[in-house]
Each structure stands twice: as structure tokens, then as C-alpha cells.
Design a protein around this motif. Structure first.
Motif, PDB file in Angstrom:
ATOM      1  N   ALA A 106    -107.286  57.425 -61.545  1.00  0.00           N
ATOM      2  CA  ALA A 106    -106.548  58.752 -60.986  1.00  0.00           C
ATOM      3  C   ALA A 106    -106.715  60.020 -61.579  1.00  0.00           C
ATOM      4  CB  ALA A 106    -105.466  58.420 -59.701  1.00  0.00           C
ATOM      5  N   GLY A 107    -106.145  59.476 -62.401  1.00  0.00           N
ATOM      6  CA  GLY A 107    -106.021  61.249 -63.735  1.00  0.00           C
ATOM      7  C   GLY A 107    -106.758  61.024 -64.247  1.00  0.00           C
ATOM      8  N   ILE A 108    -107.701  61.096 -64.520  1.00  0.00           N
ATOM      9  CA  ILE A 108    -109.050  60.674 -65.291  1.00  0.00           C
ATOM     10  C   ILE A 108    -110.210  61.897 -64.400  1.00  0.00           C
ATOM     11  CG2 ILE A 108    -111.340  59.958 -66.670  1.00  0.00           C
ATOM     12  CD1 ILE A 108    -109.693  57.001 -66.959  1.00  0.00           C
ATOM     13  N   THR A 109    -110.256  62.531 -65.382  1.00  0.00           N
ATOM     14  CA  THR A 109    -111.299  64.107 -65.403  1.00  0.00           C
ATOM     15  C   THR A 109    -112.964  63.973 -65.064  1.00  0.00           C
ATOM     16  OG1 THR A 109    -111.046  65.209 -66.923  1.00  0.00           O
ATOM     17  CG2 THR A 109    -109.296  65.610 -65.404  1.00  0.00           C
ATOM     18  N   GLY A 110    -113.182  64.549 -64.500  1.00  0.00           N
ATOM     19  CA  GLY A 110    -114.456  64.372 -64.990  1.00  0.00           C
ATOM     20  C   GLY A 110    -115.763  64.272 -66.212  1.00  0.00           C
ATOM     21  N   GLU A 111    -114.443  65.161 -66.686  1.00  0.00           N
ATOM     22  CA  GLU A 111    -114.738  65.822 -67.822  1.00  0.00           C
ATOM     23  C   GLU A 111    -115.095  64.148 -69.254  1.00  0.00           C
ATOM     24  OE1 GLU A 111    -112.723  69.189 -69.004  1.00  0.00           O
ATOM     25  OE2 GLU A 111    -113.638  70.409 -67.132  1.00  0.00           O
ATOM     26  N   ASP A 112    -113.951  63.484 -68.696  1.00  0.00           N
ATOM     27  CA  ASP A 112    -113.670  62.489 -70.367  1.00  0.00           C
ATOM     28  C   ASP A 112    -115.260  61.732 -70.009  1.00  0.00           C
ATOM     29  OD1 ASP A 112    -110.764  63.746 -68.973  1.00  0.00           O
ATOM     30  OD2 ASP A 112    -110.495  62.130 -69.795  1.00  0.00           O
ATOM     31  N   PRO A 113    -114.940  60.987 -71.442  1.00  0.00           N
ATOM     32  CA  PRO A 113    -116.077  60.210 -70.993  1.00  0.00           C
ATOM     33  C   PRO A 113    -116.009  58.582 -70.019  1.00  0.00           C
ATOM     34  CG  PRO A 113    -114.637  60.052 -73.325  1.00  0.00           C
ATOM     35  CD  PRO A 113    -114.663  60.689 -72.353  1.00  0.00           C
ATOM     36  N   GLU A 115    -116.908  55.672 -70.820  1.00  0.00           N
ATOM     37  CA  GLU A 115    -116.333  54.593 -71.232  1.00  0.00           C
ATOM     38  C   GLU A 115    -114.226  54.545 -70.785  1.00  0.00           C
ATOM     39  OE1 GLU A 115    -117.630  57.102 -73.660  1.00  0.00           O
ATOM     40  OE2 GLU A 115    -118.921  55.781 -73.606  1.00  0.00           O
ATOM     41  N   ARG A 116    -113.759  55.240 -70.918  1.00  0.00           N
ATOM     42  CA  ARG A 116    -112.927  55.482 -70.019  1.00  0.00           C
ATOM     43  C   ARG A 116    -112.430  55.283 -68.706  1.00  0.00           C
ATOM     44  NH1 ARG A 116    -109.379  60.601 -71.209  1.00  0.00           N
ATOM     45  NH2 ARG A 116    -107.915  59.464 -70.486  1.00  0.00           N
ATOM     46  N   ARG A 117    -113.433  55.534 -67.784  1.00  0.00           N
ATOM     47  CA  ARG A 117    -113.453  55.128 -66.861  1.00  0.00           C
ATOM     48  C   ARG A 117    -113.565  54.005 -66.416  1.00  0.00           C
ATOM     49  NH1 ARG A 117    -115.677  61.209 -66.764  1.00  0.00           N
ATOM     50  NH2 ARG A 117    -117.963  59.522 -66.292  1.00  0.00           N
ATOM     51  N   ASP A 118    -114.257  53.573 -66.955  1.00  0.00           N
ATOM     52  CA  ASP A 118    -114.758  52.379 -66.685  1.00  0.00           C
ATOM     53  C   ASP A 118    -113.357  51.430 -66.905  1.00  0.00           C
ATOM     54  OD1 ASP A 118    -117.210  52.978 -66.412  1.00  0.00           O
ATOM     55  OD2 ASP A 118    -118.166  52.676 -68.109  1.00  0.00           O
ATOM     56  N   ALA A 119    -113.013  51.664 -68.498  1.00  0.00           N
ATOM     57  CA  ALA A 119    -112.332  50.853 -68.679  1.00  0.00           C
ATOM     58  C   ALA A 119    -110.517  50.820 -68.174  1.00  0.00           C
ATOM     59  CB  ALA A 119    -111.284  51.568 -70.269  1.00  0.00           C
ATOM     60  N   ALA A 120    -110.457  51.881 -67.528  1.00  0.00           N
ATOM     61  CA  ALA A 120    -109.489  51.977 -65.994  1.00  0.00           C
ATOM     62  C   ALA A 120    -109.989  51.592 -64.577  1.00  0.00           C
ATOM     63  CB  ALA A 120    -109.327  53.772 -66.173  1.00  0.00           C
ATOM     64  N   LEU A 125    -108.978  46.726 -61.806  1.00  0.00           N
ATOM     65  CA  LEU A 125    -109.889  45.184 -61.323  1.00  0.00           C
ATOM     66  C   LEU A 125    -108.993  44.139 -62.161  1.00  0.00           C
ATOM     67  CD1 LEU A 125    -113.180  45.995 -61.038  1.00  0.00           C
ATOM     68  CD2 LEU A 125    -111.745  45.924 -59.527  1.00  0.00           C
ATOM     69  N   SER A 126    -108.678  43.915 -62.544  1.00  0.00           N
ATOM     70  CA  SER A 126    -107.561  43.308 -63.412  1.00  0.00           C
ATOM     71  C   SER A 126    -106.287  43.048 -62.854  1.00  0.00           C
ATOM     72  CB  SER A 126    -107.445  43.679 -65.191  1.00  0.00           C
ATOM     73  OG  SER A 126    -107.005  42.593 -65.251  1.00  0.00           O
ATOM     74  N   MET A 127    -105.773  43.992 -62.709  1.00  0.00           N
ATOM     75  CA  MET A 127    -104.378  44.072 -61.787  1.00  0.00           C
ATOM     76  C   MET A 127    -104.418  43.265 -60.285  1.00  0.00           C
ATOM     77  SD  MET A 127    -102.729  44.232 -64.210  1.00  0.00           S
ATOM     78  CE  MET A 127    -103.437  43.608 -65.120  1.00  0.00           C
ATOM     79  N   ARG A 128    -106.018  44.421 -59.251  1.00  0.00           N
ATOM     80  CA  ARG A 128    -105.862  43.382 -57.870  1.00  0.00           C
ATOM     81  C   ARG A 128    -105.928  42.086 -58.637  1.00  0.00           C
ATOM     82  NH1 ARG A 128    -109.724  47.776 -55.986  1.00  0.00           N
ATOM     83  NH2 ARG A 128    -108.586  49.113 -55.848  1.00  0.00           N
ATOM     84  N   ALA A 129    -106.361  41.625 -59.165  1.00  0.00           N
ATOM     85  CA  ALA A 129    -106.731  40.146 -59.440  1.00  0.00           C
ATOM     86  C   ALA A 129    -105.211  39.332 -59.876  1.00  0.00           C
ATOM     87  CB  ALA A 129    -108.358  38.955 -60.067  1.00  0.00           C
ATOM     88  N   MET A 130    -104.648  40.476 -60.394  1.00  0.00           N
ATOM     89  CA  MET A 130    -103.371  39.525 -60.976  1.00  0.00           C
ATOM     90  C   MET A 130    -102.599  39.399 -59.243  1.00  0.00           C
ATOM     91  SD  MET A 130    -100.065  40.567 -62.871  1.00  0.00           S
ATOM     92  CE  MET A 130    -100.245  40.122 -64.710  1.00  0.00           C
ATOM     93  N   ARG A 131    -102.170  40.300 -58.762  1.00  0.00           N
ATOM     94  CA  ARG A 131    -101.726  40.064 -57.542  1.00  0.00           C
ATOM     95  C   ARG A 131    -102.681  39.457 -56.279  1.00  0.00           C
ATOM     96  NH1 ARG A 131    -104.056  45.332 -53.722  1.00  0.00           N
ATOM     97  NH2 ARG A 131    -105.298  43.728 -54.007  1.00  0.00           N
TER      98      ARG A 131
END
Length: 137
Positions: A106-113, A115-120, A125-131
Motif C-alpha cells: 500500500a505504501g508504494i506510490t504510482g511513481e515507483d517502478p 517491478e517494486r509493485r510486482d515484488a510486493a 500472495l506468498s504470505m496469504r498462502a502461508m496463512r
């Protein structure tokens, strides 16, 4: 029954190396069963559970947070970012880590690349799978 060598490696150490009948891995494209004689390939992993079958029954379930798997006819090597036995997962810890991942995304702004949004998003999704794995344990 025919077997193949399954190796599970984390950044810290070799976690598992033994002959198994089958492994189901959480590939990015979907769940993937690996049996002896499988066609060679390299696949990216998403957060999910690796299921190991030995002696005709599921012997082990391990949560992986992502990584890669190299499959060959006689072996499967999983290079995982993080590995935890499903029985050791804590729902509370998974919820905490999911909240952190969602806040970071949520803290990633629209100006960030992108790749950062994809990694986040991959981390969320990984943490949802863990839960989900912790709930099922």
C-alpha cells in the motif's frame, strides 16, 4: 516403486536430500507433480506447499515462500527463499507477516517502478498462502 532424488535448498543450507516417489510443487503456473522420468525444466515457484510422497503416502508438507525448481528425469532441486514445515506454521505469525506485506504494498506510490509493485504483490500472495497453510495444519 520408482523414485527420484528430491533436494530442498534454502539460502542457509541443504534442508532435504532423499529418494521420494513424488513431489507436488507450487509452480507459478499452478501445482505441478514431479515423478521419476519427468521432462527437464526450470520453473519459478510461488508461495505454497510442497507435498512429498514416500511409500505410497504423503510423508511431508513444507511451506515455501517462493524460489525456483530444476526438474530432471532423476532429480528435482528446489531452491527456496524460505522453508517452514507446515506443522510449524503459526496462524498469528502468518497474519502478522501478511499485514506487513500488505502495508508495504500500500505504501508504494504510482511513481515507483512496476517491478517494486510486482515484488510486493508476490510477497502478499506468498504470505496469504502461508496463512492458508497455517489454517489447514
Amino acid at each position: 516403486m520408482a523414485t527420484f532424488q528430491l533436494e530442498l535448498v534454502s539460502p542457509e543450507r541443504l534442508l532435504l536430500a532423499r529418494q521420494v516417489e513424488m513431489a507436488t510443487i507450487p509452480a507459478v503456473e499452478g501445482e505441478m507433480g514431479v515423478l521419476p522420468g519427468h521432462s527437464p525444466m526450470i520453473v519459478a515457484l510461488r508461495g505454497g506447499v510442497i507435498r512429498v510422497r514416500e511409500n505410497g503416502a504423503e510423508s511431508e508438507r513444507l511451506f515455501v515462500a517462493g524460489g525456483f525448481a530444476e526438474v530432471a528425469p532423476d532429480r528435482c532441486t528446489v531452491l527456496a527463499d524460505e522453508v517452514t514445515p507446515v506443522a510449524s506454521l503459526s496462524r498469528a505469525e502468518a497474519e502478522r507477516r501478511l499485514a506487513e506485506a500488505e502495508a508495504a504494498m500500500a505504501g508504494i506510490t504510482g511513481e515507483d517502478p512496476a517491478e517494486r509493485r510486482d515484488a510486493a504483490l508476490a510477497r502478499v500472495l506468498s504470505m496469504r498462502a502461508m496463512r492458508d497453510a497455517a489454517e489447514a495444519a
